[in-house]
Structures are given as C-alpha cells and as structure tokens.
Design a protein around this motif. Structure first.
Motif, PDB file in Angstrom:
ATOM      1  N   ARG B  10       0.833  -1.202   0.000  1.00 10.99           N
ATOM      2  CA  ARG B  10       0.000   0.000   0.000  1.00 10.99           C
ATOM      3  C   ARG B  10       0.876   1.264   0.000  1.00 10.99           C
ATOM      4  O   ARG B  10       0.706   2.156  -0.805  1.00 10.99           O
ATOM      5  N   SER B  11       1.817   1.301   0.919  1.00  6.31           N
ATOM      6  CA  SER B  11       2.619   2.525   1.023  1.00  6.31           C
ATOM      7  C   SER B  11       3.612   2.623  -0.134  1.00  6.31           C
ATOM      8  O   SER B  11       4.039   3.710  -0.509  1.00  6.31           O
ATOM      9  N   GLU B  12       3.960   1.475  -0.698  1.00  2.64           N
ATOM     10  CA  GLU B  12       4.805   1.532  -1.895  1.00  2.64           C
ATOM     11  C   GLU B  12       4.059   2.221  -3.030  1.00  2.64           C
ATOM     12  O   GLU B  12       4.591   3.084  -3.717  1.00  2.64           O
ATOM     13  N   ARG B  13       2.817   1.807  -3.202  1.00  6.65           N
ATOM     14  CA  ARG B  13       2.005   2.399  -4.252  1.00  6.65           C
ATOM     15  C   ARG B  13       1.796   3.893  -4.003  1.00  6.65           C
ATOM     16  O   ARG B  13       1.817   4.709  -4.918  1.00  6.65           O
ATOM     17  N   ARG B  14       1.619   4.201  -2.730  1.00  8.82           N
ATOM     18  CA  ARG B  14       1.417   5.603  -2.358  1.00  8.82           C
ATOM     19  C   ARG B  14       2.634   6.445  -2.723  1.00  8.82           C
ATOM     20  O   ARG B  14       2.518   7.543  -3.263  1.00  8.82           O
ATOM     21  N   GLU B  15       3.777   5.901  -2.436  1.00  8.51           N
ATOM     22  CA  GLU B  15       5.016   6.617  -2.783  1.00  8.51           C
ATOM     23  C   GLU B  15       5.132   6.783  -4.295  1.00  8.51           C
ATOM     24  O   GLU B  15       5.587   7.819  -4.784  1.00  8.51           O
ATOM     25  N   ALA B  16       4.727   5.764  -5.024  1.00  7.57           N
ATOM     26  CA  ALA B  16       4.811   5.821  -6.481  1.00  7.57           C
ATOM     27  C   ALA B  16       3.932   6.936  -7.036  1.00  7.57           C
ATOM     28  O   ALA B  16       4.359   7.682  -7.924  1.00  7.57           O
ATOM     29  N   THR B  17       2.731   7.073  -6.521  1.00  8.29           N
ATOM     30  CA  THR B  17       1.855   8.150  -6.991  1.00  8.29           C
ATOM     31  C   THR B  17       2.457   9.509  -6.677  1.00  8.29           C
ATOM     32  O   THR B  17       2.417  10.419  -7.501  1.00  8.29           O
ATOM     33  N   ARG B  18       3.025   9.623  -5.499  1.00  4.15           N
ATOM     34  CA  ARG B  18       3.652  10.887  -5.121  1.00  4.15           C
ATOM     35  C   ARG B  18       4.775  11.236  -6.091  1.00  4.15           C
ATOM     36  O   ARG B  18       4.927  12.375  -6.522  1.00  4.15           O
ATOM     37  N   LEU B  22       5.186  14.496  -8.775  1.00  6.48           N
ATOM     38  CA  LEU B  22       6.367  15.351  -8.939  1.00  6.48           C
ATOM     39  C   LEU B  22       6.882  15.305 -10.376  1.00  6.48           C
ATOM     40  O   LEU B  22       7.249  16.339 -10.947  1.00  6.48           O
ATOM     41  N   ASN B  23       6.897  14.120 -10.951  1.00  7.65           N
ATOM     42  CA  ASN B  23       7.380  14.009 -12.326  1.00  7.65           C
ATOM     43  C   ASN B  23       6.534  14.838 -13.284  1.00  7.65           C
ATOM     44  O   ASN B  23       7.066  15.524 -14.160  1.00  7.65           O
ATOM     45  N   ILE B  63       4.092  20.703  -3.252  1.00  7.89           N
ATOM     46  CA  ILE B  63       4.717  20.139  -4.456  1.00  7.89           C
ATOM     47  C   ILE B  63       5.996  20.899  -4.772  1.00  7.89           C
ATOM     48  O   ILE B  63       7.058  20.294  -4.981  1.00  7.89           O
ATOM     49  N   TYR B  64       5.902  22.211  -4.780  1.00  9.01           N
ATOM     50  CA  TYR B  64       7.108  23.027  -5.002  1.00  9.01           C
ATOM     51  C   TYR B  64       8.176  22.677  -3.971  1.00  9.01           C
ATOM     52  O   TYR B  64       9.361  22.589  -4.280  1.00  9.01           O
ATOM     53  N   ASP B  65       7.726  22.482  -2.753  1.00 10.06           N
ATOM     54  CA  ASP B  65       8.663  22.193  -1.672  1.00 10.06           C
ATOM     55  C   ASP B  65       9.420  20.897  -1.940  1.00 10.06           C
ATOM     56  O   ASP B  65      10.645  20.840  -1.806  1.00 10.06           O
ATOM     57  N   ALA B  66       8.676  19.878  -2.338  1.00 11.86           N
ATOM     58  CA  ALA B  66       9.327  18.598  -2.642  1.00 11.86           C
ATOM     59  C   ALA B  66      10.268  18.750  -3.827  1.00 11.86           C
ATOM     60  O   ALA B  66      11.367  18.173  -3.846  1.00 11.86           O
TER      61      ALA B  66
END
Lengths: 205, 205
Positions: B10-18, B22-23, B63-66
DNA sequence: GTCTATACTGTGATAGAC
DNA sequence: GTCTATCACAGTATAGAC
C-alpha cells in the motif's frame, strides 16, 4: 477661432491618476511583496473599483512594466547623482558604486526583485521599459570606460560580480554586512584583474 | 495471529503516486515554466481530477517544496559524482565545479529558478527542504576546505561569484558562453585571492 | 473620458458522497 | 482514494451610466 488652453488640464489629471496607481502598487509591493499587488488591492487604496483601473492602464502587467522602467530610471538617477567620475581614485569610485547598488537593492527589496527578472510569472518587460535597464547598463559601462575598462568581457565581469554579491546579500543576510562588507575586497580583485591601478582598498576600507 | 506482509504494498504504491505527481510537475515546469504548474494541469497529466491530488499532497506549495528539495539533492549528487577532490590540481577542480554548476543550471532553467529563491510568490521552502540546500552548501564548503579554504568569508566569496555568473549567463545569454567562457578567469581571480596555488587557467583553458 | 455593475474564466482549496 | 460540487479570489472583458 477657438482659444486653445496652453495647458491640457485633462491630460495632466490623467497623468496624475496614473502616477497614483503606480504609487499605490509600490506601496503594496513594499509592504507585502510584489506578488501581493492585485488590481482590487490597488483599486481599494484609490477608492475605486478594480475594472476602473483599465481606463488608465492596459493590464496588470502594464503596471509591473511601468514600475520596472521606473525602478531602473531611479537607479540611473542614483548613479548619476553619485557622480563617481573621480578618475583620480578609481578604486574608491568603484567601491562607492558597488555599495550604492547593494544599498539601492536593500533599500527596497521588492523594487530590486522586479528589476532582476524573472520576478513575476508571465511578466516580460516591454521594449520601452527594458530600454531603461539598458540605459543604466550603458551608464555603468561609460563609467568603467572612464577608468580605462573597455573590453565587453570586463564589463560583463563587473555586472556578474556586483549582482552576485547583491543577490547573496539580500537572500541570505538581508540588512546585514556579510557580503556587503566584502565589497572592498571584491573591488580590489576586479581592479587587479582588469588593470585599474591605485592603492588597495582592503586595508583602508 | 495474522501474518504481516514483509512489504507494505500500500505505502509503496502511495510513494509511487507521489513520485508521479512530482514528475508531472517537473514536466510542465520544464515545458512551460515553473509558474505554469497547475494542480489541474498535473491532474490532467495523471488522468485524475485536481482535488484528488490532495490525497497525496498537502498543497500546491508542498509540491514546489518537494521539487525544491529534490533539485538540491540532484545538485549534491552531481557534485559528488564529479569527485572533484583532486588536491593536486585545485584550480582545475574548482573550474570543473564552476562549470558543473552553470551547466546544471542551464540544463534545467526551471529547476534552477526554483532553487534560487524567491522564484514563486508565497513559496518558502520548509525546514526539511531547506536542509537539502544547506547540505549542498556544506558539501561545497568541504571541497573548498580540502583546498585550504576555511574562512567563512572566502566561502561566501565563492558562492557569490559562481551564482552571479550563473544568473547573468541564464538571464542574458541562455545557452551561450558569454559568462561561462570567463569561468577560467574567474577561478583564477578567486584562487589568487584566497591563496590557492597552481598554474593559471587563463592561458590553458 | 471616467467610472460602475456584472459576468466570464481559471486558480487553489474544502466538504462530503461513493 | 477518488469523485462531484462548490467556494473565494484572481485578472479581465463588456455594456452602459454620467
């Protein structure tokens, strides 16, 4: 035959409102930053409605554009007033010019932000406003020429050095002396490099 | 007793969306400028509705921050990869670092604009994102220390010189060599000033 | 010419249904 | 998690009162 008034009171008043618009915009920019300038905010300060501003300015970017030109003309005036054409002591004159620029920037960060693009998204100075910055550039180039600096590369070197110091000072130590205090050293470096003679400034700031 | 999976899909997928958010934001920024990044634009690229982004990101500025932190970490990586710790030829190493920075900036102007505040109105990097830029600074300071440069003022001098050149290059001659071509001269000036020995770069760029 | 009222579009952000 | 609906606020265009 109709007697024409020798003064056009109408266009005088028109110019006055335009100036007032710019003044209100500057006031907001100084207080809350450049981006805080909104047409409704300016209109509020003037006791007007936002759309009414379009009777005097073409767009919001036109306001920024006028401010941009005004800012560079103010710098030109400040530089001219300094009258740094002191060929006897070129290093001192250049140091004075450098300090003048940093202080000019620090004295009104919003103004300096507007002068150094790209401060506002989608804002590109018009050719007319940009000419004001070119004139300021030519003015500085003239001063340098008075000290024997003629090579374009040497002038580019000066602008990069001064703006680099100014940006760092404003961004990382606003109001301080972290970079400003090193200006004598920087001017010495520059003068040594481009061949401007004179006693070093470092020991006697 | 319930068997816990050793990977949290679940959290892997979440990271992927994040990451995908950014991309997409970078893609828009590179194509049309930083300010053109819009939540709706990002959502469109992802096949989503704009409000859905808030499930993964707290705000647009987040988003800008990241992106800000990411950009500085990319620079850190680039600098580390260059492995400029060549004490034998410090001037060449510093020239390589200077060119690396200018090219890094020129290679993605939107990224560099974000790295050098204040690019976006109302955006102030979080302490966490800012730490990435501080780390890059420490990294460069370490490299300078390796060449015998320890005085804070000397490090400040370096940053002002390099960013000054970079800003001028990007603003007035993007993709050109007007200031970039003078980097050997600049590095020589700096090394002479702070006492880094070695043969001059000017004659043999 | 100068100003107002109204309205259109696009922005970031929130609330609540599914 | 993702949606729809909606809000507040921006810049700006238009029509019309005076």
């Amino acid at each position: 035959m109709i007697a024409l008034p020798n003064r056009d009171r109408r266009s005088e008043r028109r110019e006055a409102t335009r100036r007032e618009i710019l003044n209100c915009a500057w006031q907001i920019a100084r207080a809350d930053g450049l981006a805080a300038v909104t047409l409704r905010g300016v209109a509020d300060l003037m006791g007007m409605r936002a759309p009414s501003l379009y009777s005097h300015v073409a767009s919001k970017n036109a306001i920024y554009d006028a401010m941009f030109g005004q800012a560079w003309r103010e710098w030109s005036a400040a530089l001219a007033a300094a009258a740094l054409t002191a060929p006897a002591e070129p290093r001192r004159a250049l140091l004075a010019a450098a300090r003048l620029f940093v202080d000019f920037a620090a004295g009104d960060p919003a103004r300096y932000q507007l002068m150094s693009q790209p401060a506002i998204p989608n804002f590109i100075p018009s050719a007319e406003a940009y000419a004001a910055s070119l004139e300021a550039y030519a003015q500085m180039a003239d001063a340098l020429r008075g000290f024997g600096v003629t090579a374009p590369a040497d002038i580019d070197l000066w602008t990069a050095l001064i703006t680099g110091f100014t940006n760092q000072q404003l961004a990382n130590d606003p109001g301080g002396e972290r970079w400003r205090g090193q200006l004598p050293r920087l001017v010495d470096m520059y003068c040594d490099e481009v061949g401007i003679a004179g006693p070093a400034l470092r020991s006697s700031p």
